[in-house]
Design a protein around this motif. Structure first.
Motif, PDB file in Angstrom:
ATOM      1  N   VAL A 193       1.095  -1.408   0.052  1.00 22.28           N
ATOM      2  CA  VAL A 193      -0.302   0.392  -0.095  1.00 22.28           C
ATOM      3  C   VAL A 193       1.182   1.030   0.418  1.00 22.28           C
ATOM      4  N   SER A 194       1.779   1.256   1.329  1.00 21.73           N
ATOM      5  CA  SER A 194       2.614   2.338   0.818  1.00 21.73           C
ATOM      6  C   SER A 194       3.826   2.254  -0.423  1.00 21.73           C
ATOM      7  N   ARG A 195       3.987   1.488  -1.292  1.00 19.15           N
ATOM      8  CA  ARG A 195       4.753   1.953  -2.733  1.00 19.15           C
ATOM      9  C   ARG A 195       3.613   2.347  -3.602  1.00 19.15           C
ATOM     10  N   ARG A 196       1.930   1.983  -3.212  1.00  9.43           N
ATOM     11  CA  ARG A 196       1.125   2.222  -4.053  1.00  9.43           C
ATOM     12  C   ARG A 196       0.773   3.385  -4.215  1.00  9.43           C
ATOM     13  N   MET A 197       1.000   4.532  -2.680  1.00 11.46           N
ATOM     14  CA  MET A 197       0.816   5.382  -2.685  1.00 11.46           C
ATOM     15  C   MET A 197       1.520   6.266  -3.187  1.00 11.46           C
ATOM     16  N   TYR A 198       2.758   6.393  -2.805  1.00  7.68           N
ATOM     17  CA  TYR A 198       4.063   6.911  -3.575  1.00  7.68           C
ATOM     18  C   TYR A 198       3.479   6.760  -5.220  1.00  7.68           C
ATOM     19  N   ARG A 199       3.532   6.052  -5.708  1.00  5.51           N
ATOM     20  CA  ARG A 199       3.432   5.633  -7.137  1.00  5.51           C
ATOM     21  C   ARG A 199       1.607   6.542  -7.610  1.00  5.51           C
ATOM     22  N   ALA A 200       0.442   6.829  -6.921  1.00 15.28           N
ATOM     23  CA  ALA A 200      -0.518   6.901  -7.042  1.00 15.28           C
ATOM     24  C   ALA A 200      -0.005   8.652  -6.829  1.00 15.28           C
ATOM     25  N   VAL A 201       0.125   9.567  -5.831  1.00 17.46           N
ATOM     26  CA  VAL A 201       0.697  10.788  -5.333  1.00 17.46           C
ATOM     27  C   VAL A 201       1.870  11.151  -6.919  1.00 17.46           C
ATOM     28  N   ALA A 202       2.912  10.469  -6.944  1.00 20.16           N
ATOM     29  CA  ALA A 202       3.320  10.866  -8.042  1.00 20.16           C
ATOM     30  C   ALA A 202       2.913  10.713  -9.028  1.00 20.16           C
ATOM     31  N   ALA A 203       1.754  10.319  -9.920  1.00 20.72           N
ATOM     32  CA  ALA A 203       1.459   9.945 -11.535  1.00 20.72           C
ATOM     33  C   ALA A 203       0.158  10.982 -11.062  1.00 20.72           C
ATOM     34  N   ALA A 204      -0.805  11.532 -10.342  1.00 22.66           N
ATOM     35  CA  ALA A 204      -1.511  12.416  -9.776  1.00 22.66           C
ATOM     36  C   ALA A 204      -1.045  13.447  -9.864  1.00 22.66           C
ATOM     37  N   ARG A 205       0.066  13.955  -9.226  1.00 21.61           N
ATOM     38  CA  ARG A 205       0.653  15.565  -9.856  1.00 21.61           C
ATOM     39  C   ARG A 205       0.725  15.540 -11.056  1.00 21.61           C
ATOM     40  N   THR A 206       1.493  14.490 -11.683  1.00 27.61           N
ATOM     41  CA  THR A 206       1.997  14.917 -13.379  1.00 27.61           C
ATOM     42  C   THR A 206       0.518  14.824 -14.162  1.00 27.61           C
ATOM     43  N   ALA A 207      -0.600  14.056 -13.497  1.00 28.97           N
ATOM     44  CA  ALA A 207      -1.898  13.950 -14.590  1.00 28.97           C
ATOM     45  C   ALA A 207      -2.704  15.218 -14.169  1.00 28.97           C
TER      46      ALA A 207
END
Length: 383
Positions: A193-207
């Motif tokens: 979950v922590s890894r998923r959160m990191y990737r998701a936060v970074a992807a959301a910022r890029t999006a």
């Protein structure tokens, strides 16, 4: 108080097992035993360095020996002993540091914005946990039990100096120092979950950046595979002071990730801060993702206008100009609907297209920009 300025009782609470994980994650290697301690070694700036880690917490001088170790690490790492101690005590935790930047004096936040930030931090954990279990544009109202248990296990830690900062602690299970005979232990759900959160936060910022540049919310839908969902975007917008009613004053924020050394993590770059403009883009992206959430159990009736598949055999995509039947049989306007069919249904659709016959298909209907897509097909018929 000890010679390094750290309370003795805090040193007594250190667990040798956790300290060993910390040392291993920093490149130290175990090099044998010295009575009740283990010797750790590594090269530091061209010189061989040694540390003694006391392993028996019942030793009368356990705290003094730990003070020597913490003091030596603080000198080598050029950090205060208190900072080293904090990391040694957090070896069993993944930690997210949520730094809010409202227009109030440093270290403070308006009450309403603070309440929103706390609840949004909880929602961020839940969104990441649910997406780890099943990626979706919008997470279900009834959350999976594993996701609820994960959020229940997390906790808020002490604040840190700077702007108003929340520290969210995610406990990880114990792990043996010695490698398993059957290979690496599987990654625990909490770390996933922590890894998923990191990737998701970074992807959301890029999006959010891409959506502002293109004046189009499509980048959010494109990032769903990286963990982005309407729920996650709403949680991030809430941390930035923007609630689900569009109220509140948006402010900048950042999220930093610290990883427990118990489980290996590949190098990850820091996520850049979110500006107030990005906070607004996140809110807009969340609303668009909710509009794209498939409507389940929809029946469409119409004729195919285009058929396409990558090979001579296998599944294929059919574009149907169709009407959507409502719950009580009413007919809506015609829409261009894309449907991916299995090989048998695609063959029947091809025959129907040649004969000018009508298709009746049931599934989940979702909007994808200028067209619609029918997924999870439950019924297919040629009229």
């Amino acid at each position: 108080m000890t010679t390094i300025g750290v309370p003795e009782d805090e040193l007594e609470r250190l667990r040798p097992h956790d300290v060993a994980h910390y040392l291993r994650s920093r490149g130290w290697q175990e090099a044998g035993r010295v009575r009740y301690s283990r010797r750790w070694e590594r090269d530091w700036a061209g010189r061989a360095r040694r540390l003694l880690l006391p392993m028996d917490t019942d030793l009368a001088d356990f705290a003094d020996r730990m003070a020597d170790l913490v003091g030596a690490l603080a000198e080598l790492e050029a950090r205060p002993p208190s900072a080293v101690l904090q990391d040694l005590r957090a070896t069993g935790l993944d930690v997210q540091y949520i730094r809010t930047m409202p227009s109030t004096p440093s270290g403070t936040i308006p009450v309403q914005a603070g309440v929103l930030a706390v609840t949004s931090a909880r929602d961020l954990l839940m969104a990441a946990a649910c997406h780890t279990i099943e990626p979706r544009l919008v997470q279900p109202r009834r959350k999976p039990r594993a996701a609820r248990d994960f959020v229940d296990s997390a906790r808020f830690g002490p604040t840190v100096p700077g702007s108003y900062v929340l520290s969210v602690q995610v406990p990880l299970p114990e792990r043996d120092l010695q490698p398993s005979l059957f290979g690496d232990d599987p990654e625990p759900f909490a770390r996933s979950v922590s890894r998923r959160m990191y990737r998701a936060v970074a992807a959301a910022r890029t999006a959010a950046e891409d959506a502002m540049d293109a004046d189009d919310s499509a980048p959010f839908a494109d990032a769903v595979g990286q963990g982005v969902s309407a729920d996650l975007c709403e949680a991030l917008a809430g941390i930035g002071g923007h609630d689900d009613r569009g109220a509140g004053t948006a402010h900048a924020f950042s999220i930093d990730f610290a990883w427990s050394p118990r489980w290996q993590v590949p190098p990850m770059e820091s996520v850049a801060p979110f500006s107030p403009r990005l906070v607004h883009a996140l809110r807009d992206g969340a609303q668009d993702l909710r509009r794209q959430e498939p409507e389940p159990g929809v029946t469409v009736i119409g004729r195919s206008t285009k058929l396409k598949r990558a090979a001579e055999y296998g599944p294929g995509e059919v574009t149907v100009e169709a009407v959507v039947l409502g719950v009580e049989g009413e007919v809506g306007p015609k829409r261009q609907i894309h449907v991916t069919l299995a090989e048998d249904e695609y063959t029947r659709a091809t025959d129907a297209h040649a004969q000018g016959r009508t298709l009746k298909i049931e599934g989940d209907l979702a909007r994808r920009g200028t067209y619609y897509e029918l997924t999870r097909i439950t019924a297919f018929d040629v009229l």
